[in-house]
Design an enzyme around this catalytic site. Structure first.
Site, PDB file in Angstrom:
ATOM      1  N   SER A   1       0.822  -1.219   0.000  1.00 46.40           N
ATOM      2  CA  SER A   1       0.000   0.000   0.000  1.00 46.40           C
ATOM      3  C   SER A   1       0.852   1.263   0.000  1.00 46.40           C
ATOM      4  O   SER A   1       1.651   1.477   0.912  1.00 46.40           O
ATOM      5  CB  SER A   1      -0.867   0.066   1.266  1.00 46.40           C
TER       6      SER A   1
ATOM      7  N   HIS B   1      -3.476   0.444  -4.454  1.00 44.50           N
ATOM      8  CA  HIS B   1      -2.771  -0.613  -5.168  1.00 44.50           C
ATOM      9  C   HIS B   1      -2.992  -0.420  -6.654  1.00 44.50           C
ATOM     10  O   HIS B   1      -4.026   0.053  -7.085  1.00 44.50           O
ATOM     11  CB  HIS B   1      -3.273  -1.990  -4.741  1.00 44.50           C
TER      12      HIS B   1
ATOM     13  N   HIS C   1      -5.178  -9.669  -1.140  1.00 43.70           N
ATOM     14  CA  HIS C   1      -5.110 -10.004   0.279  1.00 43.70           C
ATOM     15  C   HIS C   1      -6.111 -11.097   0.608  1.00 43.70           C
ATOM     16  O   HIS C   1      -7.183 -11.168   0.014  1.00 43.70           O
ATOM     17  CB  HIS C   1      -5.443  -8.772   1.126  1.00 43.70           C
TER      18      HIS C   1
ATOM     19  N   TYR D   1      -8.009 -11.137   3.031  1.00 42.97           N
ATOM     20  CA  TYR D   1      -9.274 -10.565   3.529  1.00 42.97           C
ATOM     21  C   TYR D   1     -10.235 -10.174   2.410  1.00 42.97           C
ATOM     22  O   TYR D   1     -11.404  -9.902   2.671  1.00 42.97           O
ATOM     23  CB  TYR D   1      -9.025  -9.373   4.459  1.00 42.97           C
ATOM     24  N   GLU D   2      -9.747 -10.138   1.164  1.00 42.64           N
ATOM     25  CA  GLU D   2     -10.651  -9.710   0.081  1.00 42.64           C
ATOM     26  C   GLU D   2     -11.715 -10.767  -0.215  1.00 42.64           C
ATOM     27  O   GLU D   2     -12.895 -10.450  -0.315  1.00 42.64           O
ATOM     28  CB  GLU D   2      -9.845  -9.375  -1.174  1.00 42.64           C
TER      29      GLU D   2
ATOM     30  N   ALA E   1       3.055  -2.342   4.267  1.00 43.24           N
ATOM     31  CA  ALA E   1       2.832  -1.359   5.315  1.00 43.24           C
ATOM     32  C   ALA E   1       2.437  -2.143   6.564  1.00 43.24           C
ATOM     33  O   ALA E   1       1.681  -3.113   6.466  1.00 43.24           O
ATOM     34  CB  ALA E   1       1.712  -0.408   4.909  1.00 43.24           C
TER      35      ALA E   1
ATOM     36  N   MET F   1      -1.405  -7.357   7.325  1.00 44.27           N
ATOM     37  CA  MET F   1      -2.441  -8.208   6.735  1.00 44.27           C
ATOM     38  C   MET F   1      -1.996  -8.856   5.425  1.00 44.27           C
ATOM     39  O   MET F   1      -2.837  -9.249   4.615  1.00 44.27           O
ATOM     40  CB  MET F   1      -3.704  -7.379   6.476  1.00 44.27           C
ATOM     41  N   SER F   2      -0.694  -8.949   5.204  1.00 47.16           N
ATOM     42  CA  SER F   2      -0.242  -9.457   3.889  1.00 47.16           C
ATOM     43  C   SER F   2       1.058 -10.235   4.024  1.00 47.16           C
ATOM     44  O   SER F   2       1.431 -10.669   5.108  1.00 47.16           O
ATOM     45  CB  SER F   2      -0.036  -8.282   2.929  1.00 47.16           C
TER      46      SER F   2
ATOM     47  N   ASN G   1       2.253   3.045  11.463  1.00 45.77           N
ATOM     48  CA  ASN G   1       1.547   3.421  12.701  1.00 45.77           C
ATOM     49  C   ASN G   1       2.013   2.517  13.826  1.00 45.77           C
ATOM     50  O   ASN G   1       2.604   1.468  13.587  1.00 45.77           O
ATOM     51  CB  ASN G   1       0.028   3.255  12.517  1.00 45.77           C
TER      52      ASN G   1
ATOM     53  N   HIS H   1      -7.391   3.089   6.781  1.00 41.62           N
ATOM     54  CA  HIS H   1      -6.619   2.776   5.567  1.00 41.62           C
ATOM     55  C   HIS H   1      -6.022   4.065   4.988  1.00 41.62           C
ATOM     56  O   HIS H   1      -4.897   4.062   4.483  1.00 41.62           O
ATOM     57  CB  HIS H   1      -7.497   2.054   4.548  1.00 41.62           C
TER      58      HIS H   1
END
Ligand code: HPA
Length: 267
Positions: free
Chosen positions: A29, A59, A81, A83-84, A111, A206-207, A230, A242
């Site tokens: 990202s 992306h 990802h 989660y998609e 990220a 998450m990746s 963060n 996001h």
């Protein structure tokens, strides 16, 4: 119509030329600018059957194959990802295609949230190991015994050394640490962050982990760097979103690009 990795590689070679690819890069990202520096051919994922059709803003769904600092590279401007769609193996076809194009090495960026006070937003972390907290694996369903991939040396020592040297030469701090993969797409709770930290992770995201597992399955050498955007939830007062991730990726992206350029230029 589904295409095999060999057929996809043929299509890509037809468009971008026959020179074997050395490196694959998957950019996270807000970290995708390096693709613009490549002299080569950009092919939209929509033209590559079996490639994911990503939906996350920030992306850039194209594969760029060409020359960067004396190396033949394939840059994946977008990743899918878990989660998609709940499919951890969405990057399987792209990575198998990368292997079919001749690549030996894969460099991933992402990220991530930090779990360490000495690793604030804007810093980079070289991933030395991971913890899979997503409760799934991209090789579930693979029928051959190749599925039992050892991960003791998942993050290649030679690539890590090269990236460490590149960061030193650029005067950029590159911490080392363990990355925890959580499914997302919700961010973590403060209690989850406390738990993950206690269990030995330094950063959370998450990746990346499913791609690392798949890349090792296909025999690629792998390295990965997190750009910290963060502090993990509960470790600071920032509000996570996001948008926030993408905005804060900018500081890390600039350093990341310098480290990767130096690594490729020296390699
Ligand atoms: N948690 C999970 N994924 C992330 C974070 C985070 O805090 N920051 C960027 N990606």
């Amino acid at each position: 119509m589904l295409m095999t990795a060999e057929e996809l590689a043929d299509l890509i070679r037809f468009r971008a030329g026959n020179t074997p690819v050395e490196f694959g890069l998957i950019l996270g990202s807000g970290l995708g600018h390096l693709a613009d520096a490549v002299e080569g051919e950009a092919i939209g994922y929509s033209e590559l059957a079996g490639f994911p059709q990503p939906g996350v803003s920030g992306h850039n769904p194209k594969l760029v194959v060409g020359d960067l600092l004396g190396h033949r590279v394939a840059i994946f401007g977008a990743r899918a990802h878990y989660y998609e769609h709940g499919n951890a193996a969405e990057m399987r076809v792209p990575l198998e295609t990368l292997k079919a194009l001749g690549a030996k090495r894969l460099l991933l960026t992402n990220a991530a949230g930090s779990l360490r006070d000495d690793l604030p937003p804007g810093e980079l972390m070289l991933i030395t190991d991971h913890i899979n907290f997503a409760g799934t694996n991209p090789l579930i369903g693979e029928a051959t015994d190749k599925r039992f991939v050892p991960l003791g040396d998942a993050y290649d020592a030679g690539m890590r050394d090269g990236l460490g040297a590149a960061a030193r030469d650029e005067g950029i701090a590159l911490s080392k640490g363990t990355y925890a993969w959580l499914s997302g797409p919700s961010f973590e709770t403060p209690a989850e962050i406390r738990a993950i930290r206690m269990l030995g992770a330094d950063a959370v995201g998450m990746s990346t982990v499913p791609e690392v597992i798949l890349a090792r399955f296909f025999g690629l050498e792998v390295a990965a760097i997190s750009a910290i955007t963060n502090m993990g939830e509960g470790l600071s007062d920032e509000k996570l979103s996001h948008e926030h991730t993408k905005q804060n990726a900018v500081a890390g992206a600039e350093k990341l690009e310098r480290v990767i350029r130096r690594y490729l230029g020296d390699g």
